[in-house]
Each structure stands twice: as structure tokens, then as C-alpha cells.
Design a protein around this motif. Structure first.
Motif, PDB file in Angstrom:
ATOM      1  N   ILE A 197     -76.533  -1.707 -60.250  1.00 41.34           N
ATOM      2  CA  ILE A 197     -76.978  -0.925 -58.583  1.00 41.34           C
ATOM      3  C   ILE A 197     -78.123  -0.264 -59.664  1.00 41.34           C
ATOM      4  CG2 ILE A 197     -77.506  -0.209 -56.991  1.00 41.34           C
ATOM      5  CD1 ILE A 197     -76.642  -3.165 -56.708  1.00 41.34           C
ATOM      6  N   ALA A 198     -77.816   0.931 -60.357  1.00 40.31           N
ATOM      7  CA  ALA A 198     -78.837   2.494 -60.564  1.00 40.31           C
ATOM      8  C   ALA A 198     -79.543   1.635 -61.880  1.00 40.31           C
ATOM      9  CB  ALA A 198     -77.898   3.507 -61.163  1.00 40.31           C
ATOM     10  N   ILE A 199     -79.538   0.599 -62.387  1.00 38.30           N
ATOM     11  CA  ILE A 199     -80.326   0.318 -63.287  1.00 38.30           C
ATOM     12  C   ILE A 199     -81.911  -0.268 -63.005  1.00 38.30           C
ATOM     13  CG2 ILE A 199     -80.564  -0.666 -65.668  1.00 38.30           C
ATOM     14  CD1 ILE A 199     -77.434  -0.682 -66.303  1.00 38.30           C
ATOM     15  N   LYS A 200     -82.517   0.727 -63.035  1.00 36.57           N
ATOM     16  CA  LYS A 200     -83.712   0.264 -62.463  1.00 36.57           C
ATOM     17  C   LYS A 200     -85.353   0.545 -63.248  1.00 36.57           C
ATOM     18  CE  LYS A 200     -83.414   0.179 -58.424  1.00 36.57           C
ATOM     19  NZ  LYS A 200     -81.147   0.019 -58.340  1.00 36.57           N
ATOM     20  N   SER A 201     -86.613  -0.003 -63.509  1.00 37.40           N
ATOM     21  CA  SER A 201     -87.719  -0.400 -64.781  1.00 37.40           C
ATOM     22  C   SER A 201     -88.078   1.352 -64.371  1.00 37.40           C
ATOM     23  CB  SER A 201     -88.590  -0.909 -63.983  1.00 37.40           C
ATOM     24  OG  SER A 201     -87.656  -2.481 -65.009  1.00 37.40           O
TER      25      SER A 201
END
Length: 574
Positions: free
Chosen positions: A352-356
Motif C-alpha cells: 500500500i505504501a508504494i506510490k509514485s
């Protein structure tokens, strides 16, 4: 003058058409030429001697180090003597070169023993990528390596570091790929079991005192299995590119006493976040920043532990070596034990934590043209244990799809359409299926060119009670937006309302967690035929994959070097 303008106008129009399929940066690069020979050699990566597939005598093989826009040419000689081969360039989209994706049965015929095959493609994006065997189960025999693509001169990432390093994590079996394939295909079913070792950059350590080891096969003093040492200078910051090419295992990687800041995933910049241990699944790559800011008078452990399976495989260990300490000087501490294997919450939280990264967001289309829900299940076909998607298990045809579709050899694979979902209302994902029987097919999904496609990967119970496995799915030829993760059964009416359409990360490999779902969105804008499959070697071998076709009519003539098998016998010319 008119003739000059006319000819140049035609060139300009052709150029525009060529670049209309996929947006690529117009970066002019250099040509990088590699001559590789693959063959079997006896190796002892974990102190136990067995046959491994090497490239120019090495496993992992030589690294490809290039800049964005470079053309890579690999002349690959197959010296395996009795085995075919193919190499996939994992994460390279192969824009305008789908025939060099390296997927036997999908984009090319295999490379025969004694033959030399030339791969030629452009690395169009910076980032951390991989290459590995894509024939049978050869990847787990050691045929893999890393690809590092840097930005053009004068450009920089949104993060800074002093040194750039790469490592590959893998698992290692003492049984051969032949033994494993035979067991997976047999009745009664023989599972491959847990790996004997975890390797960090091709080095691990098996306990040579294990009862039953034949004399002379295991040598704990063999320098080949000396722990890998990553030497660092105190107070410097390191970009560590980490790739996983495990054949089975999901891993937790950590460096004792050091935090890691995640900054890149599968070639895309990540909004930075800090972890103590990085969960990484087969086929994924990450870049993390590590500052050598601990006591420099000693070394520290780097550790890779199997998670998501109740494995008896010992943790893989390497040495984080502070210069000028000796790289073989063991740390004075006990290696970190790692997280509990069955604690899914931190793994889900990392996903969930991996964002652009802000400023590097590729906005996704806000809606899709097609939704395909893929139920991941374990089944039986005529007594054989298989993996299936929507109750259909994948079989590769003898003639590669790319050639069959371009040359209208449609009799070479199943033409029946594949299901786009399952019995959502009645299927219980938490129980063993009431009817575990499935069917096999070599059919494909035909995608309308330039449309937006959503894929929902839905996990479920296996044929074992209270068991759901982690599956890392890899898409060839594309990056996709990861628009959502969830627990339990995907609700096609409610869950899409919560998709992240603001700053989703783009990746080429993503996990679907036990009893959970993962939602992907991609654009079918790269003409070719592309595999989409679980990256666990045995699962794909057992049918856990599909194939997409898009824009095949937009491709020119296929190179004859990819032909020579199935219905293309006699068409091959080197």
C-alpha cells in the motif's frame, strides 16, 4: 525541390506513425555489444557442488550496464549441448521489437544447442531490470543477471547518493530442473519442496554436516561460497539496487542496524519511505538508499529470509563490510532473525505504501474499457496437479503465438475465448473448491489496440486446507498502474470506487497476497504478443499464466531467426 519535400514528408509521417504506439523519450544512445556463451558447469554457490547454467563462466551472469536510449546487442551461443534455451529481458518493454522479448513459445522458437541467437533491443527507460532464462525451468539453474540503465549525462534522479551497487537475491535447489519438472508432471504429484539455500549475489551457505550428504559433494571451505561482501565507506550513501529472481520464495531483506529508504520500484521513482526490512517478490526490483552511519569498527549482517511459506530454508547471509575492515570478518552479533513468516500485515502495508514520486507521476486513465477478473486456483486435470486462471490451466503451443498470429497459423493454438471472470456470487475463496477439476487451453486474450484494460488478480484457497499462497505476477511488454490492493473477495461494484487514480506506482511485477486481490490497469498500446504469468517457476510450469495479443497487424515482417519450430520449420534463417 518538390521531390525533396515529398520524400522528407513521407519520412516524417513514417516517423510519427512509428512513435505513436507507445510514448518513449527521444534519447539517442550508443550501441553496446555483448558476446555470451551459456553452458553447464559444476558450481558450489552454497558449498554444495552441482551443475549450474553459467554465462561466460559466471552465475549470476555479466551485468548489462547502459544509459537510457542505448541499443543492446547480445550474441548468445547455446552450449548446453542437450537443451534448448531463451533469455527474457525482464522489465524491458521491447517497443517495436516484440520478437526479442525472449519468451519461448510466445515470441520466439527456442535456441537450439550449438546455435547462436542475436537479441537486439533498446533500453528506453532508466531503472533497475533483470534478465533470465525463459525456457522450461532453467532460471532456477542459475541463468540470470541484472540490467542497470542510468539517465543520460547531465540528468539526475530526485534523490542523491555517492555510490551505485546491485545485488540479486535467489533461492537454490540441489535437485536438477529435470527432477523437479518430472515430479510436478507425475502422478502421484511430487512437489519441489523448499529451497536448500538462499543466495545473495550468487553466494549462500548450506550446512555440509547435514546427514546423508555424499562425501566430497559439500565443502564448507570452498571460496565459491564465501559470503558476499558489500564494501562501504563510512558516512557515504549507497544506492543499492535489489532484484529478486527466486524460483519460489518471497523474501524479507534487511541490513543489520541500518534503515533503508525505498526510492525506485521496477524502473519508476517512488515517493520515498523508510523500512527496516524490504519485502521483495520474484521478478521485482527496488532501489534503496543506505547511509553507512553506524560504528565503522565492525561489519554488519545482510540477511534474506523466506516469508509467506513455513520454510525450513536457512536465512541467506552476506556481509555489509565497513572499509577498512576485512570483508571476510564476520560481524560480532547474531544475524537478525527477520519477521514471522506468516505475518501478512507488514507485507500488505508495504504494498500500500508504494506510490509514485511527486513530479514523476504518470497519470492513469480514469476509466477502463475492459475488466478481466482472474481467479487464481489450484486444480487437477486428469489426475495432475495444476494451477489455473478461472478454472483454465495454460499450455504453451509448439508454434510461438507471435508467428502464428502474424502468419495466420491459427490452427496452432486454441481459438475458444477465455473467461473474463468467475462465479463471483457463489465461489468461496476461503475453502477448497467443491470441484477441483479444471481444463487446459492454449487460448489467448485478444485486446483491442490502444484500449485500457483492468486486471483483477483474485487469490483463493489451494487444495490444502486453510492455505492461500502469495503469487507475484509479471507482465511482459508493459508497465501497469497498481490501482488497488484488498483483503478477501474483490467486489466489482464497491472496490473500484477506492482505486488510487492520483499517484499509483507503475510496475511490471506485483504480488497478490493470500486471500486477497490486486488491481492493475494498463494500456494495450505495444503491438505484439505478451505473456502475463506468476513468476514462481513451478507455478508457471504448472499452468499459471495467460497471453495477451494487441495490435499485431501494426507489426512489420518478423525476423526469420525466431522461427524454426512447430509449423515454422524450414522458415528459420540465422
Amino acid at each position: 525541390m518538390v521531390e525533396f519535400l515529398g520524400s522528407n514528408l513521407m519520412k516524417f509521417l513514417a516517423y510519427c506513425i512509428l512513435f505513436s504506439f507507445v510514448t518513449v523519450p527521444l534519447v539517442e544512445g550508443r550501441v553496446r555489444h555483448y558476446n555470451w556463451e551459456m553452458k553447464y558447469e559444476f558450481k558450489s554457490p552454497d558449498c554444495y557442488k552441482k551443475l549450474a547454467i553459467t554465462i561466460n563462466g559466471r552465475s549470476p551472469g555479466p551485468s548489462i550496464i547502459a544509459q537510457q536510449g542505448d541499443t543492446i546487442i547480445v550474441e548468445l551461443k547455446n552450449s548446453l549441448l542437450t537443451e534448448n534455451a531463451a533469455i527474457h529481458w525482464h522489465g524491458i518493454r521491447q517497443i517495436r521489437t516484440p520478437w526479442f522479448d525472449g519468451t519461448e513459445g510466445v515470441t520466439q522458437c527456442p535456441i537450439l544447442p550449438g546455435d547462436t541467437f542475436v537479441y537486439k533491443f533498446v533500453v528506453d527507460r532508466p531503472g533497475t531490470y533483470l534478465y533470465h532464462a525463459h525456457y522450461g525451468m532453467q532460471r532456477e539453474a542459475g541463468l540470470y543477471g541484472s540490467i542497470r540503465v542510468s539517465l543520460p549525462d547531465g540528468e539526475s534522479e530526485p534523490f542523491s547518493y555517492d555510490y551505485d551497487r546491485s545485488i540479486i537475491l535467489s533461492d537454490w535447489y540441489h535437485t536438477s530442473t529435470y527432477e523437479q519438472a518430472a515430479g510436478l508432471s507425475s502422478i502421484p504429484f511430487v512437489w519441489v519442496g523448499e529451497p536448500h539455500s538462499i543466495l545473495i549475489q550468487g553466494k549462500g551457505r548450506f550446512n555440509c554436516s547435514t546427514p546423508g550428504i555424499e562425501a566430497g559433494l559439500c565443502n564448507a571451505t570452498n571460496p565459491e561460497c564465501t559470503p558476499y561482501a558489500l564494501t562501504v565507506i563510512p558516512r557515504k550513501t549507497y544506492r543499492l539496487r535489489i532484484g529478486s529472481l527466486t524460483s519460489l520464495s518471497a523474501l524479507s531483506f534487511e541490513i543489520e542496524g541500518h534503515n533503508m529508504t525505498v526510492v525506485e520500484a521496477d524502473g519508476h521513482n517512488v515517493e520515498p519511505f523508510v523500512v527496516q526490512n524490504l519485502f521483495i517478490y520474484s521478478g521485482e526490483t527496488y532501489s534503496v538508499l543506505i547511509r553507512a552511519d553506524q560504528d565503522p569498527s565492525r561489519n554488519y549482517w545482510a540477511s534474506a529470509k523466506v516469508v509467506s511459506r513455513n520454510s525450513n530454508t536457512p536465512n541467506g547471509l552476506a556481509i555489509f563490510n565497513y572499509y577498512p575492515n576485512h570483508p571476510r570478518r564476520n560481524p560480532p552479533t547474531v544475524p537478525p532473525p527477520g519477521p514471522r513468516w506468516n505475518d501478512t500485515e507488514p507485507r500488505f502495508a508495504q504494498s500500500i505504501a508504494i506510490k509514485s514520486h511527486q513530479g514523476y507521476i504518470h497519470p492513469p486513465p480514469q476509466t477502463s474499457d475492459r475488466v478481466i477478473v482472474m481467479l487464481n486456483t489450484q486444480n487437477r486435470i486428469n489426475g495432475n496437479v495444476r494451477w489455473s486462471i478461472n478454472n483454465i490451466s495454460f499450455n504453451l503451443p509448439h508454434t510461438p503465438y507471435l508467428i502464428s498470429l502474424k502468419h495466420n497459423l491459427l490452427h496452432t493454438f486454441d481459438q475458444s475465448p477465455l473467461p473474463e471472470g468467475y462465479d463471483f456470487a457463489n465461489y468461496d475463496i476461503y475453502s477448497i473448491a467443491k470441484n477441483v477439476n479444471a481444463t487446459a487451453s492454449s487460448g489467448i486474450y485478444k485486446l483491442k489496440f490502444n484500449t485500457t484494460v483492468d486486471i483483477i488478480l483474485q487469490n483463493a484457497n489451494t487444495m490444502n486446507l486453510n492455505n492461500s499462497e502469495t503469487h507475484p505476477w509479471h507482465l511482459h511488454g508493459h508497465d501497469f498502474w497498481v490501482v488497488g490492493y484488498g483483503k478477501g473477495k474483490f467486489d466489482k461494484f464497491k472496490d473500484p470506487k477506492n482505486y488510487n487514480l492520483v499517484n499509483p506506482i507503475m510496475k511490471n511485477t506485483v504480488p497478490v497476497h493470500p486471500y486477497g486481490w490486486t488491481a492493475l490497469r494498463f494500456q494495450a498500446n505495444n503491438p505484439g504478443v505478451w505473456a502475463f504469468h506468476c513468476h514462481i517457476e513451478s507455478h508457471f510450469f504448472m499452468g499459471m499464466g495467460v497471453v495477451f495479443e494487441e495490435g499485431i497487424e501494426k507489426l512489420g515482417s518478423l525476423p526469420t531467426s525466431i522461427m524454426g519450430c512447430g509449423d515454422t520449420k524450414g522458415l528459420h534463417r540465422p
